[in-house]
Write an enzyme that holds these catalytic residues in place. Structure first.
Site, PDB file in Angstrom:
ATOM      1  N   PHE A 111      -1.798   8.235   4.158  1.00 38.19           N
ATOM      2  CA  PHE A 111      -2.580   8.874   5.227  1.00 38.19           C
ATOM      3  C   PHE A 111      -3.836   9.545   4.669  1.00 38.19           C
ATOM      4  O   PHE A 111      -4.171  10.695   5.028  1.00 38.19           O
ATOM      5  CB  PHE A 111      -1.738   9.906   5.989  1.00 38.19           C
ATOM      6  CG  PHE A 111      -0.646   9.353   6.852  1.00 38.19           C
ATOM      7  CD1 PHE A 111      -0.487   8.000   7.049  1.00 38.19           C
ATOM      8  CD2 PHE A 111       0.258  10.214   7.480  1.00 38.19           C
ATOM      9  CE1 PHE A 111       0.530   7.489   7.856  1.00 38.19           C
ATOM     10  CE2 PHE A 111       1.280   9.735   8.287  1.00 38.19           C
ATOM     11  CZ  PHE A 111       1.409   8.368   8.474  1.00 38.19           C
ATOM     12  N   ASN A 171       5.060   6.058   3.286  1.00 43.84           N
ATOM     13  CA  ASN A 171       4.264   6.677   2.226  1.00 43.84           C
ATOM     14  C   ASN A 171       4.056   8.172   2.384  1.00 43.84           C
ATOM     15  O   ASN A 171       3.336   8.787   1.604  1.00 43.84           O
ATOM     16  CB  ASN A 171       2.909   5.966   2.137  1.00 43.84           C
ATOM     17  CG  ASN A 171       3.071   4.491   1.841  1.00 43.84           C
ATOM     18  OD1 ASN A 171       3.870   4.110   1.002  1.00 43.84           O
ATOM     19  ND2 ASN A 171       2.329   3.654   2.555  1.00 43.84           N
ATOM     20  N   ASN A 230       0.832  -1.201   0.000  1.00 43.94           N
ATOM     21  CA  ASN A 230       0.000   0.000   0.000  1.00 43.94           C
ATOM     22  C   ASN A 230       0.865   1.249   0.000  1.00 43.94           C
ATOM     23  O   ASN A 230       1.957   1.272   0.577  1.00 43.94           O
ATOM     24  CB  ASN A 230      -0.965  -0.006   1.199  1.00 43.94           C
ATOM     25  CG  ASN A 230      -0.422   0.741   2.395  1.00 43.94           C
ATOM     26  OD1 ASN A 230      -0.484   1.967   2.461  1.00 43.94           O
ATOM     27  ND2 ASN A 230       0.131  -0.007   3.348  1.00 43.94           N
ATOM     28  N   LYS A 267       5.048   3.904  16.928  1.00 43.84           N
ATOM     29  CA  LYS A 267       5.071   2.821  15.941  1.00 43.84           C
ATOM     30  C   LYS A 267       6.321   2.965  15.095  1.00 43.84           C
ATOM     31  O   LYS A 267       6.577   4.031  14.524  1.00 43.84           O
ATOM     32  CB  LYS A 267       3.824   2.861  15.055  1.00 43.84           C
ATOM     33  CG  LYS A 267       3.699   1.642  14.145  1.00 43.84           C
ATOM     34  CD  LYS A 267       2.301   1.543  13.548  1.00 43.84           C
ATOM     35  CE  LYS A 267       2.112   0.232  12.798  1.00 43.84           C
ATOM     36  NZ  LYS A 267       0.721   0.059  12.325  1.00 43.84           N
TER      37      LYS A 267
END
Length: 375
Positions: free
Chosen positions: A120, A183, A116, A219
């Site tokens: 966001f 991304n 992917n 994360k």
């Protein structure tokens, strides 16, 4: 049943199938009685002590849902009906943004993987806050995963994270700083020690004011070197972070496939071992003092158990859920009990970090005495 549904869903583009799935889960969430009954039946599969505590969060069992599926906090109740011990929403940004151009989500069934580059895409923190505020059923923790807008310069990133804390932290049970998505251009630079320290201290300070006591997680990426993992753990401990979520998607491509050239983060089965390596390293570096939530390649009870033994206190699923379907949580919980019993664990908690514990040395065996008298 889900095999048939999945075959039909996989006739659609990945993103259209995702949108349809979210719509169905959102509708399910409006049927409160059905949600409660479904959740109770799934949790009834737990016939052993599965409860865990992660940074003060009480979880009925260790299988939670990762961020990325419910980006808008629109289907939380439907997802909790499936039995997840916690649901994480987002990643959310202060302002709405469309994300990257389509197509941006790709299935690779041969490798049980997804790529992917969503970027966001979300309707903004305020919109998600409305959804969270409207909820009345709270059977399990809900986390909010926050990031920065694409057009916010990196030197102003802290402002975006703090703005998200203001809007969302009072409505979630924990907050996750996402500084590891591949991304959003430049975002992973925020994992470098100096920038990470500034970011985490600012977010933690604001969190202590608007939602005191809420746990704060970071994360991290699976592509960090072992030394970089050590640095992140050291920063997290120095900043008083409550835990790490390990890991996000990877930019590595460990297989050949026509879609492997697509830009974006890879998730699913190929991410299992890179994530486990980060979990092991982070657990060892912190001496087990920093709670970890493991993510990456969870499809089976064995995958859950492996992450627990590596040092995770709980796991999150995403890609596995896409491939395995709504009965996944029950199957994982049913399969986990025998694995614990096989190794003599009476609870999930006893298995956490087991791979790091040195077994006691074997007792010395006395020499066998001679069966005949000495001459």
């Amino acid at each position: 049943m889900y095999r048939i549904a999945r075959a039909l869903l996989f006739l659609l583009s990945a993103e259209r199938a995702h949108r349809l799935g979210m719509t169905l889960l959102r509708w399910l969430g409006h049927l409160s009685g059905m949600c409660r009954g479904m959740r109770a039946r799934t949790l009834a599969a737990v016939t052993y002590d599965a409860s865990v505590k992660v940074a003060g969060l009480e979880l009925a069992h260790p299988v939670a849902l990762a961020a990325g599926l419910d980006k808008e906090a629109e289907a939380v109740d439907g997802l909790l009906a499936l039995g997840f011990s916690a649901v994480e929403v987002g990643t959310l940004t202060p302002r709405a943004q469309p994300g990257n151009p389509k197509p941006r989500l790709f299935r690779i069934p041969e490798h049980r993987a997804l790529i992917n580059r969503m970027g966001f895409n979300n309707h903004g923190a305020a919109n998600a806050a409305e959804h969270l505020r409207a909820r009345s059923w709270h059977p399990a923790p809900v986390g909010v995963n926050i990031g920065k807008n694409k057009d916010t310069p990196l030197e102003r990133a802290v402002d975006d994270y703090v703005a998200c804390v203001d809007t969302l932290a009072p409505l979630g049970d924990y907050v996750v700083v996402n500084a590891s998505s591949p991304n959003t251009p430049g975002l992973r630079k925020l994992q470098e020690p100096e920038q990470l320290t500034a970011l985490l201290r600012a977010v933690k300070e604001r969190l202590s004011r608007v939602a005191p006591g809420k746990p704060l997680f970071l994360k991290i990426a699976p592509d960090l070197t072992p030394e970089a993992v050590d640095e992140v753990v050291d920063v997290a401990l120095a900043c008083g972070l409550d835990g790490l979520i390990a890991t996000n998607t990877t930019i590595a491509r460990p297989f050949e496939h026509p879609l492997a050239k697509e830009a974006g983060g890879l998730s699913g089965a190929p991410a299992r071992e890179p994530a486990n390596a980060v979990i092991r390293r982070a657990f060892a570096r912190s001496g087990g003092t920093l709670p970890l939530i493991g993510v990456g390649g969870v499809f089976t009870a064995e995958d859950v158990y492996e992450k627990l033994r590596a040092g995770a206190s709980a796991v999150q699923v995403y890609t596995g859920f896409i491939y395995e379907g709504p009965g996944m949580v029950r199957r994982l919980l049913e399969g986990l009990g025998p694995l614990l019993a096989r190794d003599g664990f009476r609870s999930v908690r006893e298995a956490i970090g087991a791979d790091h514990r040195v077994p006691p040395p074997a007792a010395a065996v006395p020499e066998r005495q001679a069966s005949h008298p000495q001459a």
